[in-house]
Write an enzyme that holds these catalytic residues in place. Structure first.
Site, PDB file in Angstrom:
ATOM      1  N   SER A  34      -0.595   5.862   3.947  1.00  0.00           N
ATOM      2  CA  SER A  34      -0.713   5.142   5.492  1.00  0.00           C
ATOM      3  C   SER A  34      -0.964   6.103   6.648  1.00  0.00           C
ATOM      4  O   SER A  34      -0.342   7.137   6.560  1.00  0.00           O
ATOM      5  CB  SER A  34       0.834   4.470   5.896  1.00  0.00           C
ATOM      6  OG  SER A  34       1.025   3.416   4.858  1.00  0.00           O
ATOM      7  N   HIS A  65      -4.405   0.333   5.368  1.00  0.00           N
ATOM      8  CA  HIS A  65      -5.107   1.107   4.165  1.00  0.00           C
ATOM      9  C   HIS A  65      -6.874   0.370   4.087  1.00  0.00           C
ATOM     10  O   HIS A  65      -6.703  -0.939   4.399  1.00  0.00           O
ATOM     11  CB  HIS A  65      -4.504   0.554   3.225  1.00  0.00           C
ATOM     12  CG  HIS A  65      -3.119   1.564   3.056  1.00  0.00           C
ATOM     13  ND1 HIS A  65      -3.105   2.434   2.459  1.00  0.00           N
ATOM     14  CD2 HIS A  65      -1.792   1.177   3.503  1.00  0.00           C
ATOM     15  CE1 HIS A  65      -1.857   2.965   2.369  1.00  0.00           C
ATOM     16  NE2 HIS A  65      -1.072   1.989   3.184  1.00  0.00           N
ATOM     17  N   HIS A  87       0.364  -1.218  -3.415  1.00  0.00           N
ATOM     18  CA  HIS A  87       1.863  -1.167  -3.351  1.00  0.00           C
ATOM     19  C   HIS A  87       2.583  -2.111  -4.201  1.00  0.00           C
ATOM     20  O   HIS A  87       2.266  -3.251  -4.329  1.00  0.00           O
ATOM     21  CB  HIS A  87       2.664  -0.925  -1.762  1.00  0.00           C
ATOM     22  CG  HIS A  87       2.033  -0.068  -0.918  1.00  0.00           C
ATOM     23  ND1 HIS A  87       0.822  -0.281  -0.264  1.00  0.00           N
ATOM     24  CD2 HIS A  87       2.400   1.055  -0.507  1.00  0.00           C
ATOM     25  CE1 HIS A  87       0.550   0.814   0.590  1.00  0.00           C
ATOM     26  NE2 HIS A  87       1.415   1.732   0.359  1.00  0.00           N
ATOM     27  N   TYR A  89       5.462  -3.495  -3.303  1.00  0.00           N
ATOM     28  CA  TYR A  89       5.939  -4.538  -2.375  1.00  0.00           C
ATOM     29  C   TYR A  89       4.737  -5.789  -1.935  1.00  0.00           C
ATOM     30  O   TYR A  89       5.079  -6.685  -1.519  1.00  0.00           O
ATOM     31  CB  TYR A  89       6.405  -3.912  -1.051  1.00  0.00           C
ATOM     32  CG  TYR A  89       5.444  -3.044  -0.273  1.00  0.00           C
ATOM     33  CD1 TYR A  89       4.400  -3.863   0.460  1.00  0.00           C
ATOM     34  CD2 TYR A  89       5.666  -1.746  -0.020  1.00  0.00           C
ATOM     35  CE1 TYR A  89       3.489  -3.176   1.323  1.00  0.00           C
ATOM     36  CE2 TYR A  89       4.648  -1.208   0.948  1.00  0.00           C
ATOM     37  CZ  TYR A  89       3.564  -1.847   1.370  1.00  0.00           C
ATOM     38  OH  TYR A  89       2.724  -1.338   2.224  1.00  0.00           O
ATOM     39  N   GLU A  90       3.521  -5.424  -2.418  1.00  0.00           N
ATOM     40  CA  GLU A  90       2.523  -6.303  -2.244  1.00  0.00           C
ATOM     41  C   GLU A  90       2.619  -7.693  -3.005  1.00  0.00           C
ATOM     42  O   GLU A  90       2.628  -8.660  -2.500  1.00  0.00           O
ATOM     43  CB  GLU A  90       1.179  -5.690  -2.152  1.00  0.00           C
ATOM     44  CG  GLU A  90       1.037  -4.727  -0.932  1.00  0.00           C
ATOM     45  CD  GLU A  90      -0.232  -3.849  -1.201  1.00  0.00           C
ATOM     46  OE1 GLU A  90      -1.084  -4.608  -0.524  1.00  0.00           O
ATOM     47  OE2 GLU A  90      -0.200  -2.745  -1.516  1.00  0.00           O
ATOM     48  N   ALA A 117       3.501   8.346   3.519  1.00  0.00           N
ATOM     49  CA  ALA A 117       4.254   8.315   4.743  1.00  0.00           C
ATOM     50  C   ALA A 117       5.649   8.250   4.341  1.00  0.00           C
ATOM     51  O   ALA A 117       6.018   7.481   3.413  1.00  0.00           O
ATOM     52  CB  ALA A 117       3.868   7.218   5.793  1.00  0.00           C
ATOM     53  N   MET A 212       8.080   4.023   0.184  1.00  0.00           N
ATOM     54  CA  MET A 212       7.751   2.700  -0.563  1.00  0.00           C
ATOM     55  C   MET A 212       6.516   2.876  -1.626  1.00  0.00           C
ATOM     56  O   MET A 212       6.058   1.766  -1.817  1.00  0.00           O
ATOM     57  CB  MET A 212       7.586   1.588   0.414  1.00  0.00           C
ATOM     58  CG  MET A 212       8.528   1.362   1.369  1.00  0.00           C
ATOM     59  SD  MET A 212       7.876   0.024   2.534  1.00  0.00           S
ATOM     60  CE  MET A 212       9.149   0.194   3.814  1.00  0.00           C
ATOM     61  N   SER A 213       6.061   4.063  -1.937  1.00  0.00           N
ATOM     62  CA  SER A 213       4.992   4.157  -2.695  1.00  0.00           C
ATOM     63  C   SER A 213       4.978   5.175  -3.735  1.00  0.00           C
ATOM     64  O   SER A 213       6.122   5.908  -3.880  1.00  0.00           O
ATOM     65  CB  SER A 213       3.870   4.515  -2.015  1.00  0.00           C
ATOM     66  OG  SER A 213       3.805   5.613  -1.137  1.00  0.00           O
ATOM     67  N   ASN A 236       9.227   9.248  10.377  1.00  0.00           N
ATOM     68  CA  ASN A 236      10.012   9.052  11.335  1.00  0.00           C
ATOM     69  C   ASN A 236      11.475   9.584  10.578  1.00  0.00           C
ATOM     70  O   ASN A 236      11.493   9.953   9.483  1.00  0.00           O
ATOM     71  CB  ASN A 236      10.205   7.324  11.366  1.00  0.00           C
ATOM     72  CG  ASN A 236      10.031   6.905   9.965  1.00  0.00           C
ATOM     73  OD1 ASN A 236       9.295   6.579   9.399  1.00  0.00           O
ATOM     74  ND2 ASN A 236      11.437   6.606   9.457  1.00  0.00           N
ATOM     75  N   HIS A 248       6.483   0.038  11.117  1.00  0.00           N
ATOM     76  CA  HIS A 248       5.380   0.231  10.618  1.00  0.00           C
ATOM     77  C   HIS A 248       4.204   0.769  11.654  1.00  0.00           C
ATOM     78  O   HIS A 248       3.622   1.545  11.239  1.00  0.00           O
ATOM     79  CB  HIS A 248       4.641  -1.111   9.818  1.00  0.00           C
ATOM     80  CG  HIS A 248       3.498  -0.660   8.974  1.00  0.00           C
ATOM     81  ND1 HIS A 248       3.432   0.191   8.134  1.00  0.00           N
ATOM     82  CD2 HIS A 248       2.056  -1.189   9.091  1.00  0.00           C
ATOM     83  CE1 HIS A 248       2.247   0.229   7.628  1.00  0.00           C
ATOM     84  NE2 HIS A 248       1.486  -0.626   8.080  1.00  0.00           N
TER      85      HIS A 248
HETATM   86  N1  HPA Z   1      11.335   4.252   4.757  1.00  0.00           N
HETATM   87  C1  HPA Z   1      10.704   3.847   4.037  1.00  0.00           C
HETATM   88  N2  HPA Z   1       9.211   4.022   3.956  1.00  0.00           N
HETATM   89  C2  HPA Z   1       8.767   4.564   5.020  1.00  0.00           C
HETATM   90  C3  HPA Z   1       9.616   5.107   5.972  1.00  0.00           C
HETATM   91  C4  HPA Z   1      11.006   4.961   5.844  1.00  0.00           C
HETATM   92  O1  HPA Z   1      11.724   5.151   6.635  1.00  0.00           O
HETATM   93  N3  HPA Z   1       8.819   5.538   6.895  1.00  0.00           N
HETATM   94  C5  HPA Z   1       7.543   5.522   6.486  1.00  0.00           C
HETATM   95  N4  HPA Z   1       7.606   5.036   5.155  1.00  0.00           N
END
Ligand code: HPA
Length: 277
Positions: A34, A65, A87, A89-90, A117, A212-213, A236, A248
């Site tokens: 990302s 993406h 991903h 989650y998709e 990310a 998440m990846s 973050n 996001h």
């Molecule tokens: N959690 C999960 N996935 C992420 C985060 C997060 O805080 N930041 C960027 N991708």
């Protein structure tokens, strides 16, 4: 070895790639996470193939993406850049990236660099910091090797993040004058972000960052015998560590801000790694 339908898709992908970039032999594959798409623009003499032209490649739905395979040269090393990824989650499918990874291996690549990310579990490691992933915790209960026939599914994940490549990554960071954090990445399925309680649990479990990846790709790349290096861009602080919580939009924004740093880190790493191949 992949499932039979994947095998057919891999052959079809190789045909498409050989028609568009005859004789091109990437040494390294690079998966851009990302907000890290800028690296794709630095590829020299690029041949661009949309994922939609490659059977079995994911059609990314995350807004950050692109979904393009770019074959070309980075730091004078032949690379295959995956701008975009699928991903779990998709569609709830941990093998979203099975065909791209097996195709990369079939093209002759020896190593794969995965980027993502991630949220940091340390207040001292804030947004904009790159982190070298040294190990992972798969917290989803899901595994991309479930259902794969034969013994190849029993993948050894000791030193999954290749120690030699980790050493080269640290060296590259020094060369590029970039502060590189390091730590354990914990895979949550997403797409909802974690709860503050889950983050407290992740910290107890020994994680340094959450995302998440990447983990399914690491497992499949190891199953293919490729060496793996992986980097998170911390976008973050994780859930519960700030008042507003992750979003996001923030992931994309911080990814864009840190693009130059991540590009410099990855291209220096490719130069250093390429010189050893
Ligand atoms: N959690 C999960 N996935 C992420 C985060 C997060 O805080 N930041 C960027 N991708």
């Amino acid at each position: 070895m992949a499932f039979a339908d994947e095998q057919n898709q891999i052959s079809a992908c190789l045909n498409v790639i050989n028609a568009r970039a005859p004789g091109f032999l990437p040494k390294i594959g690079i998966v851009l996470g990302s907000g890290l798409g800028d690296l794709a623009r630095e590829v020299v003499s690029p041949v661009r193939i949309a994922f939609s032209e490659l059977p079995g490649f994911p059609i990314p739905s995350a807004s950050s993406h692109a979904g393009e395979l770019i074959l070309g040269w980075l730091a004078e090393v032949p690379v295959a850049v995956f701008a975009g990824r699928g991903h779990y989650y998709e569609h709830g499918n941990a093998r979203e990236m099975a065909v791209p990874i097996a195709t990369l291996k079939a093209l002759g690549a020896q190593a794969i660099i995965l980027t993502n990310a991630a949220g940091s579990l340390h207040a001292s490691v804030g947004p904009g910091t790159p982190m070298l992933i040294t190990d992972h915790i798969a917290f989803t209960g899901v595994n991309p090797m479930i259902g794969v026939p034969g013994d190849k599914r029993f993948v050894n994940l000791v030193d999954a993040y290749d120690p030699g490549l980790q050493a080269l990554a640290r060296y590259a960071a020094i060369q590029a004058d970039i502060h590189l954090a390091e730590g354990v990445y914990m895979w949550f399925s997403g797409p909802s972000f974690e709860t503050p309680a889950e983050i407290r649990f992740a910290r107890l479990a020994g994680a340094d960052a959450v995302g998440m990846s990447t983990v399914p790709e690491v497992i499949m790349a190891r199953a293919e015998g490729m060496k793996v290096a992986a980097f998170s861009l911390i976008t973050n602080l994780a859930a519960g560590m700030t008042k507003q919580g992750p979003s996001h939009a923030e992931t994309k924004e911080e990814g864009a801000k840190a693009a130059a740093t991540m590009c410099a880190l990855i291209s220096t790493f490719v130069a250093v790694l390429g010189a050893t191949m």
